[in-house]
Design a protein around this motif. Structure first.
Motif, mmCIF file in Angstrom:
data_model
loop_
_atom_site.group_PDB
_atom_site.id
_atom_site.type_symbol
_atom_site.label_atom_id
_atom_site.label_comp_id
_atom_site.label_asym_id
_atom_site.label_seq_id
_atom_site.Cartn_x
_atom_site.Cartn_y
_atom_site.Cartn_z
ATOM 1 N N VAL A 1 112.118 40.000 23.199
ATOM 2 C CA VAL A 1 111.891 40.083 24.641
ATOM 3 C C VAL A 1 111.677 41.545 25.001
ATOM 4 N N GLN A 2 110.737 41.742 25.907
ATOM 5 C CA GLN A 2 110.415 43.120 26.325
ATOM 6 C C GLN A 2 109.922 43.127 27.758
ATOM 7 N N GLU A 3 110.309 44.182 28.469
ATOM 8 C CA GLU A 3 109.795 44.404 29.820
ATOM 9 C C GLU A 3 108.361 44.952 29.709
ATOM 10 N N ALA A 4 107.481 44.441 30.571
ATOM 11 C CA ALA A 4 106.053 44.770 30.429
ATOM 12 C C ALA A 4 105.696 46.109 31.088
ATOM 13 N N PHE A 5 106.323 47.178 30.599
ATOM 14 C CA PHE A 5 105.944 48.519 31.059
ATOM 15 C C PHE A 5 104.771 48.982 30.208
ATOM 16 N N MET A 6 103.577 48.552 30.613
ATOM 17 C CA MET A 6 102.360 48.845 29.833
ATOM 18 C C MET A 6 102.151 50.330 29.612
ATOM 19 N N VAL A 7 102.701 51.146 30.528
ATOM 20 C CA VAL A 7 102.538 52.603 30.389
ATOM 21 C C VAL A 7 103.149 53.122 29.087
ATOM 22 N N LYS A 8 104.121 52.398 28.541
ATOM 23 C CA LYS A 8 104.753 52.822 27.292
ATOM 24 C C LYS A 8 103.780 52.730 26.107
ATOM 25 N N CYS A 9 102.657 52.003 26.310
ATOM 26 C CA CYS A 9 101.664 51.851 25.237
ATOM 27 C C CYS A 9 100.455 52.752 25.459
ATOM 28 N N ALA B 1 96.295 53.309 35.223
ATOM 29 C CA ALA B 1 95.289 54.042 34.456
ATOM 30 C C ALA B 1 94.022 53.187 34.342
ATOM 31 N N PRO B 2 92.862 53.738 34.715
ATOM 32 C CA PRO B 2 91.632 52.951 34.661
ATOM 33 C C PRO B 2 91.237 52.619 33.226
ATOM 34 N N CYS C 1 90.559 53.284 27.159
ATOM 35 C CA CYS C 1 91.318 52.171 26.572
ATOM 36 C C CYS C 1 91.856 51.297 27.693
ATOM 37 N N ASP C 2 92.396 50.152 27.310
ATOM 38 C CA ASP C 2 93.020 49.256 28.283
ATOM 39 C C ASP C 2 94.487 49.107 27.905
ATOM 40 N N GLN C 3 95.359 49.620 28.783
ATOM 41 C CA GLN C 3 96.787 49.636 28.439
ATOM 42 C C GLN C 3 97.372 48.222 28.354
#
Ligand SMILES: NC(=O)c1ccc[n+]([C@@H]2O[C@H](COP(=O)([O-])OP(=O)(O)OC[C@H]3O[C@@H](n4cnc5c(N)ncnc54)[C@H](OP(=O)(O)O)[C@@H]3O)[C@@H](O)[C@H]2O)c1
Length: 334
Positions: A120-128, A256-257, A285-287
């Motif tokens: 399980v993970q929180e979807a903080f896409m910025v971490k990627c 981020a675009p 890229c697409d985060q």
């Protein structure tokens, strides 16, 4: 790698418009189905995404043995309850931010995860996002000296009473929606946990949600972060880390675009007109795609999660402290 088979709970805007279309671009993710509380909405969502299955209830999706991983973009008050149900149904879960209504509720996911043996993970896409990985690497290699202070803004203007962000009882408001990002960046870039926090909060008189919030997070040893979020100001995003030898700024820290390079500025501060400024463009890229791919690889045992649960819980503790500070009118220990 065999693609992971995904299903989505609810036809949330973020899922329909960003997260799922991005994951559909990846060979590592196969989007199998979408569920809604309404069979009609599920079918419309299925057709829009061009996927195989629609379910007229979240329970039906969870009961489908073909689904291996669930994306949970439900309103904030439903993050923990439906993530627990999905884990109990044997699914891995990528759950939207903020992970719970408070840190104590988010922490219940640790036991649920351990019982299930799933991820399980929180979807903080910025971490990627490579722009944040680059920012962290630059700070760690000493480009700005010792990072001592951070400052951030994240504002948008939304007064739609039907929007989940304007519903206080289900976890609306700016701190929950976007203050969570400012907190993540502060903790990550300063490489420490805040010891105490103070929040100055103005609430919308009708919605009861925080529409303007400013926070100071005190990390001790002369380090702090100061940020402002608003749900009723002109759109703006920026995050700056100040060090003893320079400054680093992420131009578009959150949304981020995915159609143009993202930009980090590093300035050694030799003058105030940019003489020591380096602008670093990151490849397009697409985060959200990167997030789906990282999580899918972790499901197959081929990589790590971008963000462990204890980090999400630590982040929620800071948000809790800000709400407690609103009540007490002063500093609150995190
Ligand atoms: N990571 C990011 O970039 C990002 C960006 C935006 C939002 N988010 C997060 O994603 C989540 C959803 O945000 P959103 O703006 O996409 O929300 P949204 O469009 O309002 O979607 C929420 C969905 O939840 C379902 N739902 C179940 N119970 C509900 C209730 N009581 N009230 C309203 N909806 C209910 C609905 O689906 P059905 O009617 O189909 O069941 C609805 O479509 C939030 O947690 C938000 O913080 C993340």
């Amino acid at each position: 790698m065999k693609p992971v088979k995904w299903g989505m709970l609810g036809v949330a805007r973020i899922g329909m418009e960003k997260v799922i279309p991005a994951m559909q671009q990846s060979d590592l993710c196969e989007i199998v189905g979408v569920a809604s509380r309404s069979a009609e909405k599920a079918e419309a969502g299925r057709a829009q995404l061009g996927i195989a299955k629609a379910y007229g209830s979240y329970e039906d999706l969870l009961a489908d043995p073909e689904i291996e991983a669930v994306y949970n973009p439900l309103p904030n008050h439903l993050h923990v309850p439906w993530t627990v149900k999905a884990l109990e149904a044997g699914k891995h879960v990528l759950c939207e931010k903020p992970l719970g209504m408070d840190a104590a509720k988010a922490a219940t996911l640790v036991a649920a995860r351990d019982r299930s043996g799933r991820l399980v993970q929180e979807a903080f896409m910025v971490k990627c996002h490579p722009q944040w990985l680059k920012a962290k690497a630059l700070i760690d290699e000493g480009r700005i000296g010792e990072p001592r202070a951070a400052s951030g803004i994240f504002c948008y203007h939304n007064t739609d009473p039907e929007n989940v962000r304007n519903m206080a009882d289900i976890g609306g408001g700016g701190i929950m929606d976007i203050g969570c990002y400012m907190t993540i960046f502060s903790r990550w870039m300063l490489g420490a946990e805040p010891k105490r926090a103070v929040g100055l909060i103005e609430r919308d008189p009708g919605f009861g949600t925080d529409r303007l919030a400013s926070a100071i997070l005190d990390f001790g040893d002369g380090r702090r972060s100061v940020w402002t979020t608003s749900t009723q100001l002109a759109p703006a995003q920026r995050f700056t880390v100040l060090g003893t030898k320079g400054r680093l700024e992420v131009e578009i820290p959150c949304n981020a675009p995915n159609d143009r390079p993202c930009r980090i500025t590093v300035d050694d501060g030799r003058d105030l007109v940019g003489g020591g400024r380096e602008v670093i463009d990151l490849p397009i890229c697409d985060q959200y795609r990167l997030q789906g791919e990282m999580f899918s690889k972790a499901v197959r045992g081929e990589g790590e999660l971008a963000m462990p649960l204890d980090e999400s819980i630590a982040n929620m503790k800071v948000l809790d402290a800000l709400f407690a500070s609103e009540k007490s009118g002063g500093w609150v220990a995190v």
